[in-house]
Design a protein around this motif. Sequence first.
Motif, PDB file in Angstrom:
ATOM      1  N   LEU A   1       0.833  -1.212   0.000  1.00 34.29           N
ATOM      2  CA  LEU A   1       0.000   0.000   0.000  1.00 34.29           C
ATOM      3  C   LEU A   1       0.868   1.261   0.000  1.00 34.29           C
TER       4      LEU A   1
ATOM      5  N   ILE B   1      -5.919   2.651  -5.442  1.00 38.45           N
ATOM      6  CA  ILE B   1      -6.074   1.580  -4.452  1.00 38.45           C
ATOM      7  C   ILE B   1      -7.556   1.230  -4.369  1.00 38.45           C
TER       8      ILE B   1
ATOM      9  N   ILE C   1     -10.260  -1.276  -2.380  1.00 37.49           N
ATOM     10  CA  ILE C   1     -10.412  -2.141  -1.201  1.00 37.49           C
ATOM     11  C   ILE C   1     -11.858  -2.582  -1.083  1.00 37.49           C
TER      12      ILE C   1
ATOM     13  N   LEU D   1      -3.890   4.872   3.842  1.00 38.66           N
ATOM     14  CA  LEU D   1      -4.835   5.326   2.819  1.00 38.66           C
ATOM     15  C   LEU D   1      -5.005   6.844   2.851  1.00 38.66           C
ATOM     16  N   LYS D   2      -5.080   7.407   4.031  1.00 34.36           N
ATOM     17  CA  LYS D   2      -5.224   8.868   4.151  1.00 34.36           C
ATOM     18  C   LYS D   2      -4.015   9.576   3.552  1.00 34.36           C
TER      19      LYS D   2
ATOM     20  N   LYS E   1      -1.971   8.391   1.278  1.00 34.07           N
ATOM     21  CA  LYS E   1      -1.981   8.198  -0.175  1.00 34.07           C
ATOM     22  C   LYS E   1      -3.013   9.102  -0.852  1.00 34.07           C
ATOM     23  N   ALA E   2      -4.156   9.277  -0.229  1.00 35.71           N
ATOM     24  CA  ALA E   2      -5.166  10.180  -0.786  1.00 35.71           C
ATOM     25  C   ALA E   2      -4.637  11.608  -0.853  1.00 35.71           C
TER      26      ALA E   2
ATOM     27  N   VAL F   1      -8.320   6.467  -4.139  1.00 31.68           N
ATOM     28  CA  VAL F   1      -8.584   5.413  -3.163  1.00 31.68           C
ATOM     29  C   VAL F   1     -10.094   5.175  -3.090  1.00 31.68           C
TER      30      VAL F   1
ATOM     31  N   PHE G   1     -12.972   2.576  -1.219  1.00 34.08           N
ATOM     32  CA  PHE G   1     -13.136   1.663  -0.080  1.00 34.08           C
ATOM     33  C   PHE G   1     -14.590   1.196  -0.048  1.00 34.08           C
TER      34      PHE G   1
ATOM     35  N   ILE H   1     -11.150   9.768   0.494  1.00 31.83           N
ATOM     36  CA  ILE H   1     -11.300   8.351   0.165  1.00 31.83           C
ATOM     37  C   ILE H   1     -12.754   8.094  -0.217  1.00 31.83           C
TER      38      ILE H   1
END
Length: 466
Positions: A175, A182, A184, A202-203, A205-206, A212, A214, A238
């Motif tokens: 990740l 991404i 998920i 994730l935060k 990467k966003a 992202v 989810f 996200i």
Amino acid sequence: MSMGERVNSTIRGIKTVIYGRTAMILLGFLAQLILLCVGYILLRNYSYLFYAFFLSVSAVAVVYIFNAPGDPDLKLAWMLPIAIFPVFGAIFYVTIVSQPGTKVMYARLVQQAENTRKYVRPREAAWEKLRNENPHMGQLAHYLESCDNSPVYDNTQVKYYPLGDSQFVDMAEELKKAEKFIFIEFFIVSSGKMLGDILDILKEKARQGVEVRFMFDGTNMLWNLPSFFPDMLEEEGIRCKVFAPIRLIFSPHYNNRDHRKILVIDGKVAFTGGINLADEYINQKNRFGHWKDAGAMVKGDAVERFTYMFLEMWNESERLPESYDKYRLPKDASVPSDGYAIPYSVCPLGSERVGEMVYLDIINTAHTYVHIMTPYLIPDDRMIMALTYAAKRGVEVIIIMPHVPDKKYAFMLAKTYYNQLLEAGVRIYEYEPGFVHAKVFVSDHVKAVVGTVNLDYRSLYHHFEC
């Protein structure tokens, strides 16, 4: 904890029960039941007319079920209650069969699958190569592509994880490498170390501009997650979706849950298996002793199918089609390999039972052994016949079950099948350190399945799986 703190904690707990989403939904279902009873009381003077009507409906339903194609076990499961309780049995059957929500969902998923076909690169060369090496596996690959839109892939590497603990480490590392997107999709999402660590990544990467998405099953909103969880993710950049959220109005489509576990990173790496996003899956939380799970990391061409499986489910609720061009398999994704991979999905809304057919194929074509790990053992007649016949013709059939169950009623039901299987020569072992949640089939050093499909009716007939 002081007495005052205990009192306050108790009060908070009571308020949570009274005002929680679960309580409100249960009250909604109860209100519908009360309305049904009130309607019956008001119309009791005409009860003989209603009884005659539903008796006729029941007779028609029994004849229809008997002649309809499908599994005999499921037919019997419908015919018995309809015959014993003609009024409520008929109402329940008509409600389930005529449910428009599931039909609309299935039509949308079929449309999504058709949309996917134009993005999938031709795989005839891989299939021809597999068919020449192993004609039977070539036939299985043909079945999965024709019935599930799941082609066979070469140029793929697969890493097996015997525990969720080790898979989580690699999930976090992969990740952190994400550059484009991404995806998920998980069945269970619960607060703790695992979810917290992944959300932190994730935060970040966003914030870096990575797309992202989810998605999780709607049952989590009843007891695992706060009501503001989706909004919290959206605020962090996200995109979030809840699959089939539970509403106040009862609907039969609540029976079809998203049991899949998929993580896709940049179209180059994918994870799947039995591991959910909760601490017990990585043994950070002790619920039923040591948690024995299994998963797989996929790199190379086969990641393409996981990408499209996720997008199909995500876009089921969208009105406009989405272009998958930017999510197509990257040109540098291929890796050298000495085998083949066929990621496949299981849809409970159609007539094709892909998950069960793959398991039956493995059992029926085994020459030396079939080794199975499953948390639940509630097989239908076809599965029992396949397992017992394989054992009787000399195949080593071993099933590993939990010793410490998570659901005692399911474990007790599984025990009722032990004698029949053991008498036929099937060997059954229980994992004494704790709970087995892995869903694994391995046969003849030639083929294996690591996924989300349990050996029970819910996975084989009612859940979305992969």
